[in-house]
Scaffold this motif. Structure first.
Motif, mmCIF file in Angstrom:
data_model
loop_
_atom_site.group_PDB
_atom_site.id
_atom_site.type_symbol
_atom_site.label_atom_id
_atom_site.label_comp_id
_atom_site.label_asym_id
_atom_site.label_seq_id
_atom_site.Cartn_x
_atom_site.Cartn_y
_atom_site.Cartn_z
ATOM 1 N N ASP A 127 -1.900 4.456 -11.416
ATOM 2 C CA ASP A 127 -1.304 3.925 -10.190
ATOM 3 C C ASP A 127 -1.778 4.688 -8.954
ATOM 4 O O ASP A 127 -1.989 4.101 -7.889
ATOM 5 C CB ASP A 127 0.213 3.921 -10.281
ATOM 6 C CG ASP A 127 0.728 2.805 -11.174
ATOM 7 O OD1 ASP A 127 -0.044 1.878 -11.485
ATOM 8 O OD2 ASP A 127 1.901 2.852 -11.560
ATOM 9 N N ALA A 128 -1.966 5.996 -9.071
ATOM 10 C CA ALA A 128 -2.491 6.786 -7.950
ATOM 11 C C ALA A 128 -3.921 6.353 -7.633
ATOM 12 O O ALA A 128 -4.288 6.201 -6.466
ATOM 13 C CB ALA A 128 -2.430 8.277 -8.274
ATOM 14 N N ARG A 129 -4.721 6.125 -8.669
ATOM 15 C CA ARG A 129 -6.088 5.639 -8.454
ATOM 16 C C ARG A 129 -6.056 4.280 -7.756
ATOM 17 O O ARG A 129 -6.837 4.014 -6.846
ATOM 18 C CB ARG A 129 -6.841 5.536 -9.781
ATOM 19 C CG ARG A 129 -8.245 4.965 -9.643
ATOM 20 C CD ARG A 129 -9.012 4.988 -10.948
ATOM 21 N NE ARG A 129 -9.338 6.349 -11.345
ATOM 22 C CZ ARG A 129 -10.362 7.047 -10.864
ATOM 23 N NH1 ARG A 129 -11.153 6.501 -9.961
ATOM 24 N NH2 ARG A 129 -10.606 8.264 -11.282
ATOM 25 N N GLY A 130 -5.137 3.407 -8.161
ATOM 26 C CA GLY A 130 -5.001 2.111 -7.513
ATOM 27 C C GLY A 130 -4.674 2.239 -6.037
ATOM 28 O O GLY A 130 -5.200 1.497 -5.205
ATOM 29 N N PHE A 131 -3.808 3.197 -5.686
ATOM 30 C CA PHE A 131 -3.468 3.422 -4.276
ATOM 31 C C PHE A 131 -4.672 3.982 -3.518
ATOM 32 O O PHE A 131 -5.029 3.501 -2.444
ATOM 33 C CB PHE A 131 -2.284 4.384 -4.140
ATOM 34 C CG PHE A 131 -1.991 4.745 -2.711
ATOM 35 C CD1 PHE A 131 -1.240 3.900 -1.910
ATOM 36 C CD2 PHE A 131 -2.492 5.919 -2.156
ATOM 37 C CE1 PHE A 131 -0.992 4.215 -0.578
ATOM 38 C CE2 PHE A 131 -2.243 6.243 -0.830
ATOM 39 C CZ PHE A 131 -1.499 5.388 -0.043
ATOM 40 N N LEU A 132 -5.308 5.001 -4.068
ATOM 41 C CA LEU A 132 -6.386 5.695 -3.364
ATOM 42 C C LEU A 132 -7.663 4.871 -3.251
ATOM 43 O O LEU A 132 -8.423 5.034 -2.304
ATOM 44 C CB LEU A 132 -6.691 7.019 -4.061
ATOM 45 C CG LEU A 132 -5.567 8.049 -3.985
ATOM 46 C CD1 LEU A 132 -5.803 9.175 -4.984
ATOM 47 C CD2 LEU A 132 -5.427 8.592 -2.575
ATOM 48 N N HIS A 133 -7.909 3.980 -4.217
ATOM 49 C CA HIS A 133 -9.156 3.214 -4.253
ATOM 50 C C HIS A 133 -8.904 1.729 -4.057
ATOM 51 O O HIS A 133 -9.526 0.897 -4.725
ATOM 52 C CB HIS A 133 -9.879 3.465 -5.577
ATOM 53 C CG HIS A 133 -10.322 4.878 -5.743
ATOM 54 N ND1 HIS A 133 -11.530 5.341 -5.300
ATOM 55 C CD2 HIS A 133 -9.681 5.943 -6.287
ATOM 56 C CE1 HIS A 133 -11.628 6.623 -5.572
ATOM 57 N NE2 HIS A 133 -10.520 7.018 -6.170
ATOM 58 N N SER B 97 0.836 -1.207 0.000
ATOM 59 C CA SER B 97 0.000 0.000 0.000
ATOM 60 C C SER B 97 0.865 1.250 0.000
ATOM 61 O O SER B 97 0.749 2.104 0.860
ATOM 62 C CB SER B 97 -0.949 0.007 1.194
ATOM 63 O OG SER B 97 -1.823 -1.071 1.134
ATOM 64 N N GLU B 98 1.748 1.339 -0.974
ATOM 65 C CA GLU B 98 2.687 2.458 -1.035
ATOM 66 C C GLU B 98 2.842 2.930 -2.476
ATOM 67 O O GLU B 98 2.865 2.126 -3.401
ATOM 68 C CB GLU B 98 4.040 2.001 -0.488
ATOM 69 C CG GLU B 98 5.031 3.099 -0.299
ATOM 70 C CD GLU B 98 6.252 2.613 0.473
ATOM 71 O OE1 GLU B 98 7.305 2.462 -0.156
ATOM 72 O OE2 GLU B 98 6.127 2.379 1.688
ATOM 73 N N LEU B 99 2.931 4.241 -2.648
ATOM 74 C CA LEU B 99 3.177 4.848 -3.946
ATOM 75 C C LEU B 99 4.252 5.909 -3.747
ATOM 76 O O LEU B 99 4.131 6.754 -2.864
ATOM 77 C CB LEU B 99 1.902 5.485 -4.497
ATOM 78 C CG LEU B 99 1.992 6.219 -5.824
ATOM 79 C CD1 LEU B 99 2.275 5.239 -6.962
ATOM 80 C CD2 LEU B 99 0.708 6.992 -6.096
ATOM 81 N N ILE B 100 5.314 5.848 -4.540
ATOM 82 C CA ILE B 100 6.431 6.788 -4.411
ATOM 83 C C ILE B 100 6.624 7.515 -5.731
ATOM 84 O O ILE B 100 6.705 6.894 -6.782
ATOM 85 C CB ILE B 100 7.735 6.071 -4.029
ATOM 86 C CG1 ILE B 100 7.572 5.332 -2.698
ATOM 87 C CG2 ILE B 100 8.885 7.073 -3.935
ATOM 88 C CD1 ILE B 100 8.750 4.457 -2.329
#
Length: 155
Positions: free
Chosen positions: A139-145, A11-14
């Motif tokens: 990828d941001a959508r995948g992290f947030l949702h 659960s990480e996005l960099i």
């Protein structure tokens, strides 16, 4: 240029910037409080600073709207736009401008609160408009949702 790394199992996005000064924005510690609200932490790191907000709350009831929708709109407008587009939250502000050479400049501002005595930290990352920005938005959508597989675009 910037690049990003998605670590779904953690659960990480960099988001990392390359260049003379290494900077990164890290999204982590995601959790869902209910079906309409998520909470996560954001860390900004540069050669000479580190700032962290432990609790960024994003709700469908916020006037700012969904951060993933904001990023999707930036990706769709790969031909560019005039001025600055802003997504605003109590602890996180994202300002986007379209620059020469087809680049999207994202300025991430972390702030401890909305009052004048609150601290602020800003870092800028740059993406190529088009495919690079679109992939980041997915990828941001995948992290947030997380956990909501319907309506997630694939890259």
């Amino acid at each position: 240029m910037s690049h990003f790394e998605a670590f779904p199992e953690q659960s990480e996005l960099i988001v990392r910037s390359s260049g003379p000064q290494s900077t990164s924005i890290r999204f982590f510690d995601w959790s869902r409080t209910d079906e309409s609200e998520v909470v996560f932490a954001v860390e900004a790191v540069s050669d000479d600073l580190r700032a962290c907000i432990d609790t960024v709350t994003v709700s469908v009831w916020d006037g700012a709207g969904d951060l993933s929708e904001f990023l999707d709109a930036l990706a769709r407008d790969f031909h560019g736009w005039e001025g600055e587009r802003v997504w605003l939250n109590n602890h996180l502000i994202l300002a986007a401008t379209f620059g020469s050479g087809g680049h999207v400049h994202l300025t991430w501002t972390l702030r401890s609160g909305i009052f004048p005595e609150s601290w602020r930290c800003s870092l800028t990352t740059t993406f190529e408009a088009g495919e690079e920005m679109a992939t980041f938005a997915v990828d941001a959508r995948g992290f947030l949702h997380q956990g909501q597989t319907e309506d997630l675009p694939q890259h």
